[in-house]
Design an enzyme around this catalytic site. Structure first.
Site, PDB file in Angstrom:
ATOM      1  N   LYS A 113      -3.761   8.277   3.470  1.00 55.23           N
ATOM      2  CA  LYS A 113      -4.898   7.810   3.954  1.00 55.23           C
ATOM      3  C   LYS A 113      -4.816   8.268   5.405  1.00 55.23           C
ATOM      4  CE  LYS A 113      -7.333   6.151   0.472  1.00 55.23           C
ATOM      5  NZ  LYS A 113      -8.299   7.002  -0.374  1.00 55.23           N
TER       6      LYS A 113
ATOM      7  N   TYR B 109       0.721  -1.190   0.070  1.00 51.86           N
ATOM      8  CA  TYR B 109       0.009  -0.040  -0.096  1.00 51.86           C
ATOM      9  C   TYR B 109       0.934   1.376  -0.137  1.00 51.86           C
ATOM     10  CZ  TYR B 109      -4.323   2.355   0.568  1.00 51.86           C
ATOM     11  OH  TYR B 109      -5.401   3.231   0.309  1.00 51.86           O
TER      12      TYR B 109
HETATM   13  P1  NAD Z   1     -11.663   4.067  -9.056  1.00 53.16           P
HETATM   14  O1  NAD Z   1     -10.621   3.934  -9.909  1.00 53.16           O
HETATM   15  O2  NAD Z   1     -12.903   3.428  -9.672  1.00 53.16           O
HETATM   16  O3  NAD Z   1     -11.979   5.375  -8.597  1.00 53.16           O
HETATM   17  C1  NAD Z   1     -10.811   6.382  -8.386  1.00 53.16           C
HETATM   18  C2  NAD Z   1     -11.056   7.590  -8.652  1.00 53.16           C
HETATM   19  O4  NAD Z   1     -10.384   8.885  -8.415  1.00 53.16           O
HETATM   20  C3  NAD Z   1     -11.619   7.638 -10.357  1.00 53.16           C
HETATM   21  O5  NAD Z   1     -12.845   8.021 -10.575  1.00 53.16           O
HETATM   22  C4  NAD Z   1     -10.646   8.810 -10.900  1.00 53.16           C
HETATM   23  O6  NAD Z   1     -11.107   9.353 -11.998  1.00 53.16           O
HETATM   24  C5  NAD Z   1     -10.619   9.621  -9.752  1.00 53.16           C
HETATM   25  N1  NAD Z   1      -9.397  10.427  -9.638  1.00 53.16           N
HETATM   26  C6  NAD Z   1      -8.222  10.240  -9.694  1.00 53.16           C
HETATM   27  N2  NAD Z   1      -7.510  11.456  -9.950  1.00 53.16           N
HETATM   28  C7  NAD Z   1      -8.287  12.595  -9.885  1.00 53.16           C
HETATM   29  C8  NAD Z   1      -8.170  13.967  -9.893  1.00 53.16           C
HETATM   30  N3  NAD Z   1      -7.063  14.364 -10.131  1.00 53.16           N
HETATM   31  N4  NAD Z   1      -9.389  14.567 -10.029  1.00 53.16           N
HETATM   32  C9  NAD Z   1     -10.473  13.929  -9.831  1.00 53.16           C
HETATM   33  N5  NAD Z   1     -10.826  12.537  -9.806  1.00 53.16           N
HETATM   34  C10 NAD Z   1      -9.711  11.931  -9.865  1.00 53.16           C
HETATM   35  O7  NAD Z   1     -11.231   3.209  -7.827  1.00 53.16           O
HETATM   36  P2  NAD Z   1     -11.963   2.981  -6.312  1.00 53.16           P
HETATM   37  O8  NAD Z   1     -11.298   1.709  -5.584  1.00 53.16           O
HETATM   38  O9  NAD Z   1     -13.332   3.236  -6.460  1.00 53.16           O
HETATM   39  O10 NAD Z   1     -11.435   4.363  -5.550  1.00 53.16           O
HETATM   40  C11 NAD Z   1     -12.336   4.941  -4.952  1.00 53.16           C
HETATM   41  C12 NAD Z   1     -11.763   5.439  -3.231  1.00 53.16           C
HETATM   42  O11 NAD Z   1     -11.995   4.119  -2.670  1.00 53.16           O
HETATM   43  C13 NAD Z   1     -10.419   5.798  -3.322  1.00 53.16           C
HETATM   44  O12 NAD Z   1     -10.082   6.943  -2.419  1.00 53.16           O
HETATM   45  C14 NAD Z   1      -9.564   4.724  -2.838  1.00 53.16           C
HETATM   46  O13 NAD Z   1      -8.425   4.859  -2.227  1.00 53.16           O
HETATM   47  C15 NAD Z   1     -10.716   4.051  -2.064  1.00 53.16           C
HETATM   48  N6  NAD Z   1     -10.633   2.726  -1.589  1.00 53.16           N
HETATM   49  C16 NAD Z   1     -10.535   1.728  -2.558  1.00 53.16           C
HETATM   50  C17 NAD Z   1     -10.477   0.412  -1.938  1.00 53.16           C
HETATM   51  C18 NAD Z   1     -10.393  -0.782  -3.099  1.00 53.16           C
HETATM   52  O14 NAD Z   1     -10.145  -1.796  -2.658  1.00 53.16           O
HETATM   53  N7  NAD Z   1     -10.745  -0.599  -4.409  1.00 53.16           N
HETATM   54  C19 NAD Z   1     -10.601  -0.034  -0.867  1.00 53.16           C
HETATM   55  C20 NAD Z   1     -10.418   1.143   0.215  1.00 53.16           C
HETATM   56  C21 NAD Z   1     -10.509   2.243  -0.058  1.00 53.16           C
END
Ligand code: NAD
Length: 268
Positions: free
Chosen positions: A176, A169
């Protein structure tokens, strides 16, 4: 999931508890995005939605989803581009005159920094990751505050790597951690306006952002093996818990990090 559990979930979605609520959703990239799961649940519960897309390339994927969600507002928003976040809030002011919920579900770190040791992270990489994944949430809160005249809820997606070391990570761990701390400070500062602020911490989910992490499949299989509930969470699970935090059921909750991980984070 058992049939009974699925029935209960579907029954919960029959409520219109978010009717009349206006929610901004930042972070839909495609139908696998956590933000899309949240938006779908919010809509099913009656909320009106504003949806953003990163750039013209991503618009092709997001626009059909926004149509299906009957979003009243669809706007570009790259938080790293000066003025774009502000323009989204101006459009919300012009269209709705106010806002009840804002969801930040975005993260980014440059690949070299994300794949390297935290020890070796570059100042620039750290700055970009912190700006897009954390400070943009603070900017979002600042813009939302004057629109949340009847109170509201600000929500940010975090991950367990903020608090415990999760191999691979890397840089996103300290980022985070800063996000979860920012949630607490914003909750303190905005509490008197009845603006509640929450981090949600989902277990691993197969999304585009997750595919950027090394050996992510190992995290997924370990989650199934080790989580007390013994199944992966899906984006609708995250959506339901996130929706709950916006309702009167959670009216005395603020500043928390709520795990949606089948209990994985309680395990040693
Ligand atoms: P995802 O790729 O679907 O979403 C990530 C989003 O971030 C995308 O829509 C992308 O366009 C956006 N993004 C990146 N740079 C950007 C910018 N400069 N301006 C505006 N938007 C921007 O993936 P996800 O897993 O749905 O991620 C969403 C959140 O959930 C993130 O914060 C991620 O860290 C968190 N998260 C994900 C997981 C997992 O296992 N997938 C677990 C815990 C937390």
């Amino acid at each position: 999931m058992s049939d009974h559990s699925t029935d209960l979930r579907n029954a919960a979605l029959q409520s219109k508890i978010l009717q009349g609520k206006r929610a901004l959703i930042i972070g839909i990239a495609n139908e696998h995005s956590i933000a899309y799961g949240c938006a779908r649940v919010f809509r099913q519960l009656g909320a009106e939605l504003a949806v953003t897309y990163l750039n013209e390339k991503s618009r092709a994927y997001v626009e059909p989803l926004a149509q299906e969600l009957e979003a009243s507002i669809l706007a570009p928003c790259d938080v790293a581009r000066e003025g774009e976040l502000e323009a989204v809030f101006q459009q919300i002011r012009d269209t709705w005159g106010g806002l009840d919920v804002a969801l930040h579900s975005i993260a980014f770190a440059p690949k070299d920094d994300l794949h390297g040791r935290v020890v070796d992270s570059s100042a620039d990489g750290f700055k970009v990751a912190m700006d897009i994944s954390c400070h943009s949430f603070i900017r979002m809160a600042r813009l939302a505050e004057p629109l949340m005249t009847d109170g509201g809820t600000l929500l940010a997606m975090s991950y367990h790597g903020a608090n415990k070391v999760v191999p691979n990570y890397n840089l996103m761990g300290p980022v985070k951690a800063a996000l979860e701390s920012a949630v607490r400070y914003l909750a303190y500062e905005l509490g008197d306006k009845h603006i509640r602020v929450h981090a949600i911490s989902p277990g691993p989910l197969k999304t585009r952002a997750a595919s950027g992490l090394k050996d992510f499949d190992v995290l997924l299989s370990e989650a199934i093996e080790r989580a007390p509930i013994g199944e992966l969470v899906d984006i609708d699970d995250v959506g339901l818990t996130t929706a709950y935090l916006t309702t009167p059921f959670a009216r005395r909750l603020t500043g928390t990090t709520t795990y949606v991980d089948g209990g994985l984070s309680i395990m040693a």
